[in-house]
Design a protein around this motif. Structure first.
Motif, PDB file in Angstrom:
ATOM      1  N   ALA A 187       0.612   6.307   9.099  1.00  0.00           N
ATOM      2  CA  ALA A 187       0.123   4.960   8.793  1.00  0.00           C
ATOM      3  C   ALA A 187       1.012   3.896   9.430  1.00  0.00           C
ATOM      4  O   ALA A 187       0.519   2.895   9.970  1.00  0.00           O
ATOM      5  CB  ALA A 187       0.043   4.761   7.287  1.00  0.00           C
TER       6      ALA A 187
ATOM      7  N   VAL B  57      -4.602   4.444   5.107  1.00  0.00           N
ATOM      8  CA  VAL B  57      -4.497   3.622   6.317  1.00  0.00           C
ATOM      9  C   VAL B  57      -4.701   4.491   7.559  1.00  0.00           C
ATOM     10  O   VAL B  57      -3.824   5.264   7.958  1.00  0.00           O
ATOM     11  CB  VAL B  57      -3.136   2.906   6.391  1.00  0.00           C
ATOM     12  CG1 VAL B  57      -3.029   2.107   7.691  1.00  0.00           C
ATOM     13  CG2 VAL B  57      -2.950   1.980   5.200  1.00  0.00           C
TER      14      VAL B  57
ATOM     15  N   ALA C 232      -6.396  -0.054   9.794  1.00  0.00           N
ATOM     16  CA  ALA C 232      -5.392  -0.866  10.479  1.00  0.00           C
ATOM     17  C   ALA C 232      -6.046  -1.993  11.272  1.00  0.00           C
ATOM     18  O   ALA C 232      -5.562  -3.131  11.273  1.00  0.00           O
ATOM     19  CB  ALA C 232      -4.541   0.012  11.393  1.00  0.00           C
TER      20      ALA C 232
ATOM     21  N   THR D  32       0.833  -1.197   0.000  1.00  0.00           N
ATOM     22  CA  THR D  32       0.000   0.000   0.000  1.00  0.00           C
ATOM     23  C   THR D  32       0.870   1.250   0.000  1.00  0.00           C
ATOM     24  O   THR D  32       2.019   1.211   0.475  1.00  0.00           O
ATOM     25  CB  THR D  32      -0.937   0.018   1.227  1.00  0.00           C
ATOM     26  OG1 THR D  32      -1.656   1.253   1.262  1.00  0.00           O
ATOM     27  CG2 THR D  32      -0.153  -0.117   2.527  1.00  0.00           C
TER      28      THR D  32
END
Length: 360
Positions: free
Chosen positions: A160, A118, A123, A113
């Motif tokens: 992220a 995210v 997550a 990704t």
């Protein structure tokens, strides 16, 4: 305790499948896919300088039903590892279903990704799928990364990484970094920064994507030979000694030659057997023994199942043609070169073990 048991079960399962491959290949000359990669979609929420995939005018997502049939077939054949990417996989509404189905069938699953989508909820969903690793892109410190991938992306990627560490503590994180003329001066600081985050890092030198049929947006990559020779030599010497860098020493040492365009004869003296243990699937649902070697064109239908396609005369003819291709070595694609460095066992001893024993 249950996590330890699961890890041990996975290791036993993987070891058995790898043993089966060696028996099948060396006794019958066939083999089967041990590694498979999926381009789930060519849709992306970024337009990075080095990437042409978002410029493909025909946007597609691999149907979940097709994906499910493929991973079930791969599991039945003995596949050990799959990696799911895009485009950007989290632009797909039900991306977590793909991850969960992959993990249900395959011992080791990785997802790639750019990290922009995210957040805490994503997550947590990733954690529930129980995938093994997440590869996330970071190509420089803030100014450089934002120049390559878009304003504000650096901070969102770092967020992220921290979010995944917090809400998916059992998942391995690998930072993917593309070495380009734009970020070479940043990589020293970036690598130390990634190490301070407590995650791993993998490098890929810039290579060129194909231009797609009907593409209207121009795509150009810089002249790789313009890269300063001493600069790339010094950088690789630095990276070889970084403990959190997961590339093989053999691959890293090939990067300066790649930038000098002086590895055209190839990195491996023996014929390529990668397609005997590796395959790829694009968002159109077609199967490739090697997308790079086939020029991102053609591919094989899987209407009769992955096994029937893999063992078909047409597929095997293409595999034999690719034995002397050498394209991945000239383009130095980490997806193709690194598997050959560590598999099968003769390659592991020749290119990994011996290379680690030698002085840099």
């Amino acid at each position: 305790m249950s996590e330890i048991v699961n890890i041990r079960q996975n290791l036993v399962q993987v070891a058995y499948r790898l043993f089966r491959w060696h028996v099948d290949y060396y006794l019958s000359g066939r083999g089967f896919p041990v590694i498979a990669t999926f381009q789930i979609t060519n849709r992306c929420n970024l337009r990075c300088l080095m990437c042409n995939i978002p410029n493909n005018p025909e946007k597609r997502v691999l149907p979940l039903e097709t994906f499910t049939r493929i991973v079930e077939d791969l599991s039945g054949m003995g596949c050990c590892y799959v990696s799911l990417s895009g485009g950007e996989i989290f632009t797909v509404r039900n991306a977590f279903e793909y991850l969960a189905i992959a993990k249900k069938n395959i011992p080791s699953v990785n997802v790639v990704t750019n990290g922009i989508l995210v957040d805490k909820e994503v997550a947590e969903e990733i954690g529930r799928t129980e995938v093994d690793s997440v590869s996330i892109s970071l190509d420089g410190m803030k100014t450089t990364h934002d120049y390559i991938r878009g304003d504000g992306t650096f901070d969102r990627v770092v967020d992220a990484i921290e979010t995944i560490k917090t809400f998916c503590p059992g998942i391995k994180i690998v930072v993917n970094t593309v070495i380009t003329p734009w970020n070479m001066d940043d990589i020293y600081e970036l690598t130390d920064f990634v190490e301070s985050l407590g995650v791993l890092q993998k490098f890929q030198p810039l290579n060129e994507h194909p231009v797609f049929e009907g593409q209207r947006i121009p795509y150009r990559v810089p002249d790789l030979k313009a890269v300063d020779r001493k600069k790339i030599d010094d950088l690789i010497r630095f990276l070889i000694h970084k403990k959190n860098v997961v590339n093989s020493r053999y691959f890293l040492k090939a990067i300066p030659r790649y930038f000098r365009a002086d590895n055209k004869k190839g990195l491996f003296k023996r014929r390529c057997i990668l397609p005997r243990f590796y395959c790829e699937f694009r968002e159109d649902g077609r199967m490739y023994p090697c997308i790079g070697g086939m020029g991102w064109k053609g591919g094989f239908g899987i209407e009769d199942g992955v096994m029937n396609t893999f063992y078909s005369d047409e597929y095997r003819t293409t595999v034999r043609r690719l034995e002397t291709c050498r394209l991945c070595q000239r383009s130095l694609s980490v997806c193709y070169v690194e598997p050959r460095v560590v598999f099968p066992l003769p390659n592991f001893f020749r290119y990994t073990l011996i290379s680690q024993l030698r002085k840099s």
